[in-house]
Design a protein around this motif. Structure first.
Motif, PDB file in Angstrom:
ATOM      1  N   LEU A 224      -9.725   0.268  -4.973  1.00  0.00           N
ATOM      2  CA  LEU A 224     -10.205   1.336  -4.105  1.00  0.00           C
ATOM      3  C   LEU A 224      -9.146   2.377  -3.783  1.00  0.00           C
ATOM      4  O   LEU A 224      -9.443   3.558  -3.695  1.00  0.00           O
ATOM      5  N   ASP A 225      -7.891   1.943  -3.604  1.00  0.00           N
ATOM      6  CA  ASP A 225      -6.884   2.928  -3.188  1.00  0.00           C
ATOM      7  C   ASP A 225      -5.554   2.683  -3.901  1.00  0.00           C
ATOM      8  O   ASP A 225      -5.380   1.702  -4.639  1.00  0.00           O
ATOM      9  N   TYR A 226      -4.619   3.588  -3.661  1.00  0.00           N
ATOM     10  CA  TYR A 226      -3.324   3.544  -4.331  1.00  0.00           C
ATOM     11  C   TYR A 226      -2.551   2.263  -4.029  1.00  0.00           C
ATOM     12  O   TYR A 226      -1.887   1.703  -4.908  1.00  0.00           O
ATOM     13  N   GLU A 227      -2.589   1.807  -2.799  1.00  0.00           N
ATOM     14  CA  GLU A 227      -1.798   0.618  -2.449  1.00  0.00           C
ATOM     15  C   GLU A 227      -2.285  -0.614  -3.200  1.00  0.00           C
ATOM     16  O   GLU A 227      -1.486  -1.444  -3.641  1.00  0.00           O
ATOM     17  N   ALA A 228      -3.598  -0.732  -3.344  1.00  0.00           N
ATOM     18  CA  ALA A 228      -4.135  -1.860  -4.115  1.00  0.00           C
ATOM     19  C   ALA A 228      -3.775  -1.718  -5.592  1.00  0.00           C
ATOM     20  O   ALA A 228      -3.455  -2.711  -6.270  1.00  0.00           O
TER      21      ALA A 228
END
Length: 304
Positions: A224-228
């Motif tokens: 879903l997002d950059y950190e993941a």
């Protein structure tokens, strides 16, 4: 049209100076204008405030009572003006800020925490979204956005820098799968992307003529997002195209390595936005300036 405050400044000046002439000179009006203002005030109040004679002016009993109220009211107005001046110079009140999720948590939150400590009267309401938001409709004071902006006469944008994208993976993954030498080699690799609405995923790559174009890739994992995505890359699950501000520390430590050097051409502007207004409150002005001042600390961005 007469208002509640018409004639008050003239009356207070006349009562203090004992003369229409001197009061008019202090206020920058004519003697007759000052006299008419006080007369209109008396008519509106239905009370005689001054005893007038050819030699002197004195307050009536009603005038003494009214003078005390006027002095108190003007003093309160002065305090209000002083408070406004302080508010313009010192951040106070609530500030609602919307930030990109990963970039906001990593780079904006430490800065905002520092501001909140330095200015205890400042109150923060911070949200994290990667979608486009309607600043005016949703009551947002400031927003940081990454990407090309739509033209809007209702918003002001201040550039903070440029997001540079790189393609990277762990040394262990590259040792096992090899390092791609061309864009076509990406078809043989496990590619990690963010969640997408399009049918085909693509990474932005530089072309021989210097332009940037999307290159369709085969997706192995979506997050879903950059950190993941970063967590997946660190785990050795494949390659991802990620912002340099996110992976800069990993690259310096050697826990991640870039591939296709010079070909990963994704660049997006980073801006801070706010609704257009004639004047900015101290909480807005100081926060905007502080974010812009520290923009050169954003790893992988080019400060403006």
């Amino acid at each position: 049209m007469n208002t509640l405050f018409d004639g008050i400044a003239e009356f207070v000046a006349v009562a203090r100076l004992g003369s229409f002439t001197r009061a008019a000179g202090e206020l920058g009006v004519t003697k007759s204008a000052a006299g008419r203002a006080v007369s209109r005030l008396e008519a509106r109040l239905g009370a005689k405030l001054l005893h007038r004679s050819t030699r002197r002016l004195t307050l009536t009993a009603d005038g003494e009572i009214w003078q005390a109220h006027c002095i108190a009211a003007l003093a309160e107005l002065d305090r209000g003006a002083e408070n406004l001046t302080i508010a313009r110079s010192k951040p106070s009140g609530r500030l609602r800020i919307d930030l990109p999720s990963a970039f906001g948590r990593l780079y904006m939150i430490p800065l905002l925490m520092d501001l909140a400590i330095r200015y205890p009267a400042l109150m923060l309401s911070v949200s994290f979204t990667d979608r486009r938001v309607d600043l005016i409709g949703e009551g947002i004071d400031l927003a940081v956005r990454i990407g090309v902006l739509d033209d809007s006469p209702d918003l002001v944008a201040r550039p903070l820098g440029v997001q540079q994208l790189v393609i990277c993976g762990t040394p262990a993954y590259l040792s096992e799968h090899g390092s791609p030498d061309s864009a076509e080699d990406l078809a043989e690799h496990d590619c990690i992307t963010g969640w997408r609405s399009e049918l085909q995923a693509a990474w932005l790559l530089k072309q021989p003529d210097g332009t940037t174009a999307p290159h369709i890739i085969k997706v192995k994992h979506e997050f879903l997002d950059y950190e993941a995505m970063l967590a997946a890359v660190r785990s050795g699950l494949g390659l991802a195209q990620l912002p340099l501000w996110l992976v800069g520390d990993d690259l310096r430590r050697g826990t991640l390595a870039t591939v296709l050097e010079g070909m990963s051409g994704g660049q997006l502007p980073i801006n801070i936005l706010w609704p257009r207004t004639q004047t900015l409150s101290a909480r807005m002005r100081i926060t905007i300036n502080e974010i812009a001042r520290t923009a050169n600390t954003f790893a992988g961005s080019t400060p403006k």
